[in-house]
Write a protein that holds these residues in place. Structure first.
Motif, PDB file in Angstrom:
ATOM      1  N   GLU A   1      -9.496 -17.543  10.439  1.00  0.00           N
ATOM      2  CA  GLU A   1      -9.124 -16.760   9.271  1.00  0.00           C
ATOM      3  C   GLU A   1     -10.404 -16.300   8.567  1.00  0.00           C
ATOM      4  O   GLU A   1     -11.441 -16.953   8.647  1.00  0.00           O
ATOM      5  CB  GLU A   1      -8.250 -17.578   8.315  1.00  0.00           C
ATOM      6  CG  GLU A   1      -8.918 -18.818   7.773  1.00  0.00           C
ATOM      7  CD  GLU A   1      -8.038 -19.589   6.810  1.00  0.00           C
ATOM      8  OE1 GLU A   1      -6.927 -19.102   6.523  1.00  0.00           O
ATOM      9  OE2 GLU A   1      -8.451 -20.663   6.357  1.00  0.00           O
TER      10      GLU A   1
ATOM     11  N   LYS B   1      -2.585  -9.905  10.968  1.00  0.00           N
ATOM     12  CA  LYS B   1      -1.535  -9.963   9.955  1.00  0.00           C
ATOM     13  C   LYS B   1      -0.410  -8.982  10.283  1.00  0.00           C
ATOM     14  O   LYS B   1       0.787  -9.311  10.141  1.00  0.00           O
ATOM     15  CB  LYS B   1      -2.135  -9.646   8.581  1.00  0.00           C
ATOM     16  CG  LYS B   1      -1.146  -9.737   7.446  1.00  0.00           C
ATOM     17  CD  LYS B   1      -1.820  -9.443   6.110  1.00  0.00           C
ATOM     18  CE  LYS B   1      -0.820  -9.534   4.963  1.00  0.00           C
ATOM     19  NZ  LYS B   1      -1.472  -9.242   3.650  1.00  0.00           N
TER      20      LYS B   1
ATOM     21  N   SER C   1       1.723 -10.329  13.114  1.00  0.00           N
ATOM     22  CA  SER C   1       2.586 -11.422  12.658  1.00  0.00           C
ATOM     23  C   SER C   1       3.817 -10.883  11.942  1.00  0.00           C
ATOM     24  O   SER C   1       4.933 -11.390  12.139  1.00  0.00           O
ATOM     25  CB  SER C   1       1.796 -12.362  11.744  1.00  0.00           C
ATOM     26  OG  SER C   1       0.684 -12.916  12.421  1.00  0.00           O
TER      27      SER C   1
END
Length: 263
Positions: free
Chosen positions: A76, A131, A134
């Motif tokens: 991350e 992101k 996801s």
């Protein structure tokens, strides 16, 4: 870690990077590059950022042989794997790991601010893509678990289609360009004169003049024998008016009158 079947992609390559040993952080305050020995880096080489699946890898390699010096897996960003310093935008702190899972913190720095900017943007773009992937996967799972819409016909259900029975549309009427409908002129191009009025019982002729010689001739309103002589030319709209001789008395002549009328 990344799955075995995923391929590795290269996000960014920087040929010049310096590595520094940093003192342990005594408190929760941010790292400062001024505390490092910036004039004497401990190692110099090449940086290559790769991605395999959702994980990015920052690899420090030898410029000539390409031998791996250290690598930092990043899951991350921003996060503990990559931290910025408080006093410069060209220096970062990396948490490197070996194959046995041991980790350490080192400082890295770029000689050019543009290289530091590219390093930062490469990590941001990768995790922005992670992101989005996801969210797409989450929406797909919610769509599969929800009730499906059945648009098929039930047993015995029929449908009727009316083909070729549409309503007929009236043709629009042509409109004149002027907006007001006018009749065309009569053939011949001439307009007929207005009819003469025969119901008038009297005509009045008025002559203007001075107080001495002017007079007003009034025709008898009860005289119905007034004759209107029409002009010989049929093209004139109005005729000449003449009164009968018996109905108009002669005008009195002044004593010293001549052919001129004095005013």
């Amino acid at each position: 870690m990344a799955a075995e079947g995923e391929y590795e992609s290269i996000l960014c390559v920087k040929p010049d990077v310096n590595v520094y040993r940093i003192p342990p952080r005594a408190s929760n305050r941010a790292y400062r590059a001024a505390d490092w020995k910036l004039d004497t880096p401990d190692w110099s080489g090449r940086m290559r950022i790769t991605a395999k699946g959702k994980v990015a890898f920052i690899k420090l390699e030898d410029k000539v042989s390409g031998e791996l010096f250290a690598q930092a897996p990043v899951k991350e960003y921003p996060g503990i794997a990559v931290e910025t310093v408080s006093d410069s935008s060209r220096y970062f702190v990396l948490r490197i790991q070996d194959d046995n899972g041991r980790s350490a913190f080192i400082g890295v720095g770029f000689g050019d601010r543009g290289d530091a900017f590219d390093f930062n943007v490469a990590l941001q773009d990768h995790f922005k893509w992670v992101k989005q992937e996801s969210e797409i996967s989450k929406n797909a799972r919610l769509g599969d678990s929800g009730p499906k819409l059945d648009l098929g016909f039930k047993e015995g259900q029929t449908i009727t289609l009316n083909i070729g029975q549409g309503k007929k549309r009236d043709k629009p009427r042509p409109q004149s360009s002027g907006g007001i409908g006018l009749l065309p002129p009569p053939p011949g191009g001439k307009i007929a004169p207005p009819p003469s009025s025969g119901s008038s019982n009297h005509n009045t002729v008025q002559q203007t003049g001075g107080a001495a010689t002017g007079c007003l001739l009034d025709l008898d309103s009860s005289n119905s024998n007034t004759v209107v002589q029409a002009n010989k030319s049929s093209d004139l709209l109005w005729g000449d008016f003449a009164a009968p001789a018996s109905s108009v008395p002669p005008l009195p002549q002044p004593p010293n009158s001549t052919n001129w009328i004095q005013f």
